[in-house]
Design a protein around this motif. Structure first.
Motif, mmCIF file in Angstrom:
data_model
loop_
_atom_site.group_PDB
_atom_site.id
_atom_site.type_symbol
_atom_site.label_atom_id
_atom_site.label_comp_id
_atom_site.label_asym_id
_atom_site.label_seq_id
_atom_site.Cartn_x
_atom_site.Cartn_y
_atom_site.Cartn_z
ATOM 1 N N SER A 151 17.881 74.989 -9.405
ATOM 2 C CA SER A 151 17.746 74.470 -8.051
ATOM 3 C C SER A 151 19.004 73.716 -7.628
ATOM 4 N N HIS A 152 19.556 72.944 -8.561
ATOM 5 C CA HIS A 152 20.778 72.191 -8.296
ATOM 6 C C HIS A 152 21.938 73.138 -8.010
ATOM 7 N N THR A 153 22.073 74.185 -8.839
ATOM 8 C CA THR A 153 23.147 75.162 -8.652
ATOM 9 C C THR A 153 22.988 75.905 -7.335
ATOM 10 N N ALA A 154 21.756 76.267 -6.997
ATOM 11 C CA ALA A 154 21.494 76.975 -5.741
ATOM 12 C C ALA A 154 21.889 76.121 -4.537
ATOM 13 N N ALA A 155 21.661 74.813 -4.627
ATOM 14 C CA ALA A 155 22.026 73.912 -3.530
ATOM 15 C C ALA A 155 23.542 73.857 -3.362
ATOM 16 N N ILE A 156 24.279 73.844 -4.473
ATOM 17 C CA ILE A 156 25.743 73.852 -4.406
ATOM 18 C C ILE A 156 26.231 75.163 -3.802
ATOM 19 N N GLU A 157 25.625 76.276 -4.230
ATOM 20 C CA GLU A 157 26.012 77.588 -3.705
ATOM 21 C C GLU A 157 25.819 77.647 -2.194
ATOM 22 N N GLU A 158 24.694 77.154 -1.714
ATOM 23 C CA GLU A 158 24.416 77.185 -0.279
ATOM 24 C C GLU A 158 25.394 76.294 0.483
ATOM 25 N N TYR A 159 25.693 75.135 -0.081
ATOM 26 C CA TYR A 159 26.642 74.231 0.579
ATOM 27 C C TYR A 159 28.029 74.870 0.676
ATOM 28 N N VAL A 160 28.525 75.432 -0.426
ATOM 29 C CA VAL A 160 29.864 76.039 -0.435
ATOM 30 C C VAL A 160 29.909 77.235 0.511
ATOM 31 N N SER A 161 28.841 78.033 0.532
ATOM 32 C CA SER A 161 28.781 79.182 1.429
ATOM 33 C C SER A 161 28.890 78.747 2.889
ATOM 34 N N THR A 162 28.175 77.686 3.249
ATOM 35 C CA THR A 162 28.224 77.178 4.622
ATOM 36 C C THR A 162 29.596 76.598 4.951
ATOM 37 N N ALA A 163 30.208 75.905 3.982
ATOM 38 C CA ALA A 163 31.545 75.345 4.193
ATOM 39 C C ALA A 163 32.568 76.458 4.422
ATOM 40 N N LEU A 164 32.447 77.553 3.682
ATOM 41 C CA LEU A 164 33.343 78.696 3.884
ATOM 42 C C LEU A 164 33.159 79.286 5.281
ATOM 43 N N LEU A 165 31.919 79.388 5.719
ATOM 44 C CA LEU A 165 31.648 79.906 7.061
ATOM 45 C C LEU A 165 32.288 79.012 8.118
ATOM 46 N N ASN A 166 32.184 77.708 7.947
ATOM 47 C CA ASN A 166 32.725 76.769 8.928
ATOM 48 C C ASN A 166 34.250 76.811 8.994
ATOM 49 N N HIS A 167 34.897 76.998 7.844
ATOM 50 C CA HIS A 167 36.360 76.931 7.805
ATOM 51 C C HIS A 167 37.036 78.294 7.909
ATOM 52 N N PHE A 168 36.368 79.347 7.423
ATOM 53 C CA PHE A 168 36.974 80.675 7.406
ATOM 54 C C PHE A 168 36.349 81.632 8.421
ATOM 55 N N GLY A 169 35.208 81.248 8.975
ATOM 56 C CA GLY A 169 34.535 82.133 9.915
ATOM 57 C C GLY A 169 33.760 83.247 9.247
ATOM 58 N N SER A 170 33.554 83.137 7.943
ATOM 59 C CA SER A 170 32.817 84.159 7.199
ATOM 60 C C SER A 170 32.256 83.516 5.940
ATOM 61 N N ARG A 171 31.153 84.071 5.457
ATOM 62 C CA ARG A 171 30.588 83.581 4.205
ATOM 63 C C ARG A 171 30.467 84.747 3.227
ATOM 64 N N PRO A 172 30.552 84.482 1.922
ATOM 65 C CA PRO A 172 30.430 85.561 0.935
ATOM 66 C C PRO A 172 28.995 86.057 0.825
ATOM 67 N N GLU A 173 28.857 87.265 0.314
ATOM 68 C CA GLU A 173 27.521 87.803 0.066
ATOM 69 C C GLU A 173 26.804 86.964 -0.979
ATOM 70 N N SER A 174 27.562 86.514 -1.987
ATOM 71 C CA SER A 174 26.967 85.673 -3.025
ATOM 72 C C SER A 174 28.038 84.792 -3.652
#
Length: 230
Positions: free
Chosen positions: A6-29
């Motif tokens: 659960s902890h790892t999943a929360a980090i993954e979701e946070y990093v994915s959203t941060a990438l979307l905000n800064h790069f305009g795209s998020r990874p598939e996983s």
């Protein structure tokens, strides 16, 4: 789902959203490997709008340069937010991209006191160290120290310090850090891909990522290995 998952999943979701905000795209996983003082974030199926057109025109260097610029804002946010989420005080953030595979890797390194104590190496690690030293000497110099860190069975991190040659040091002093990174990145990939790393490790290498802290004369390399067959 366990607390760790659960902890790892929360980090993954946070990093994915941060990438979307800064790069305009998020990874598939995103695959997170957290083993203090290191945290590896492997991105899959990650590409940015308009990159396809640039790549068709053989402008891969421009793609990498643009990503490096965007990375500045992402690093600032991750350095501020990740400590609360992963429990590590972040000292440095590094990145590399495999444009053709649409993959990437982010590496967070925590604050730590370095001792460079002599560590007992097994035969595989001794063979790997010999290969790394010889490869480094071809374009840089023999590192003052090489650390081998197994983050998991299939993720190997190599940390080298004291390997820059005089001309690289002068380029950094003159503010040409980005130009140096863009020049070294493909060279380092070609060099390491031609070195007998797989023979030393005894496993096929799926992907290789590299980045540098030029101010501290430090290089990080992450090898993603094929999992052992059971």
């Amino acid at each position: 789902m366990t607390n760790r998952e659960s902890h790892t999943a929360a980090i993954e979701e946070y990093v994915s959203t941060a990438l979307l905000n800064h790069f305009g795209s998020r990874p598939e996983s995103i695959q997170i490997i957290l083993r203090p003082p290191f945290m590896v974030m492997h991105l899959t199926d990650f590409s940015l709008p308009n990159e396809k057109a640039l790549l068709k025109q053989n402008h891969a260097k421009q793609v990498l340069k643009t990503r490096d610029v965007l990375l500045g804002g992402l690093k600032t946010e991750l350095a501020a937010e990740l400590p609360d989420k992963c429990g590590m005080a972040i000292d440095g953030l590094y990145a590399d991209w495999n444009i053709n595979n649409k993959t990437g890797l982010l590496l967070a390194v925590a604050n730590r006191q370095e001792t460079h104590e002599t560590v007992s190496l097994n035969e595989t690690e001794k063979a790997l160290l010999d290969v790394l030293v010889e490869a480094s000497k071809k374009t840089e110099k023999k590192p003052d120290h090489t650390g081998i860190h197994w983050l998991s069975e299939s993720v190997l991190l190599i940390e080298r310090t004291g390997l820059m040659v005089d001309i690289e040091t002068e380029l950094v002093k003159n503010g040409s850090t980005e130009e140096l990174r863009l020049a070294k990145r493909p060279l380092e990939h070609r060099l390491m891909e031609s070195a007998p790393l797989e023979a030393a490790i005894g496993k096929p290498i799926r992907e290789l990522f590299v980045d540098w802290d030029f101010e501290e004369d430090r290089a990080y390399m992450v090898l993603l290995l094929e999992a052992s067959s059971k």
